[in-house]
Design a protein around this motif. Structure first.
Motif: not given
Length: 219
Positions: A22-35, A41-46, A57-65
């Motif tokens: 993958f090109t650098d541009t493609e990887k940047d797109n993947f990484f930013n979409t993943a962010q 997923e943290i805000l609106f867990p599936s 917004l439970d702050f104990s949820r996997e300490d993610a927040f």
């Protein structure tokens, strides 16, 4: 972990070290979409198998927040809203966020003045799907918002409106009911802002990636 190290580890996982697929541009797109996917997923867990219902917004949820998007949470004070106004645009909220903050990504909560003219006490409005449909219901209900006679509850929704010369641009806004009771009304908006963009090519935007995204972006 820097953006360059993230890119190198990505190539390692893909078994393409020295000859990246993958090109650098493609990887940047993947990484930013993943962010953004991680933030969502943290805000609106599936709902997944064996997962219990949790407060988004439970702050104990996997300490993610605590360790992650807590740093992306901002509170904007939107002031000077004129009497009768019943919508606040994302552009207005971004202005209220001020310098040093990135732009609004998702609305977390919307708070109205606990009493007309109060600039210290606010209460959360109830989020609804459709402001127009819900208004007909909430006109007859009484809860906590003393900014309106009869102590009726404030409600809000996040919607879009057409903009641009041809009306083809869709922009975000918060619609709320009841409308601002007096000129000079103020509101609090809790939002999550966009995380810093990841860019592996010059000029490097953020050589060091936010801690919460280190390994999660890759797996």
């Amino acid at each position: 972990m820097t953006a360059a190290e993230l890119s190198a580890r990505f190539d390692l996982i893909c078994d393409k070290v020295g000859s990246p697929y993958f090109t650098d541009t493609e990887k940047d797109n993947f990484f930013n979409t993943a962010q953004l996917s991680l933030v969502d997923e943290i805000l609106f867990p599936s709902k997944k198998q064996d997962r219990k219902d949790v407060d988004a917004l439970d702050f104990s949820r996997e300490d993610a927040f605590q360790q992650g998007i807590g740093t992306l949470l901002r509170t904007a004070t939107v002031t000077g809203i004129a009497s009768g106004v019943s919508a606040i645009t994302f552009a207005t909220i971004n202005t209220s966020l001020g310098t040093g903050s990135t732009s609004l990504y998702k609305v977390v909560d919307f708070l109205v003045q606990a009493a007309t003219g109060s600039t210290t006490d606010y209460v959360s409005a109830k989020r609804v799907r459709s402001i127009r449909a819900a208004t007909n219901v909430y006109k007859g209900l009484s809860t906590f918002n003393t900014a309106v006679s009869g102590n009726r509850s404030a409600i809000y929704t996040v919607s879009s409106y057409a903009s641009g010369t041809s009306g083809t641009t869709s922009l975000g806004q918060i619609e709320f009911y009841p409308a601002a009771p007096v000129t000079g009304s103020s509101y609090l908006v809790e939002v999550v802002v966009f995380p810093r963009a990841i860019k592996t090519t010059a000029p490097i935007v953020n050589p060091e990636i936010d801690p919460m995204f280190h390994n999660e972006l890759l797996f």
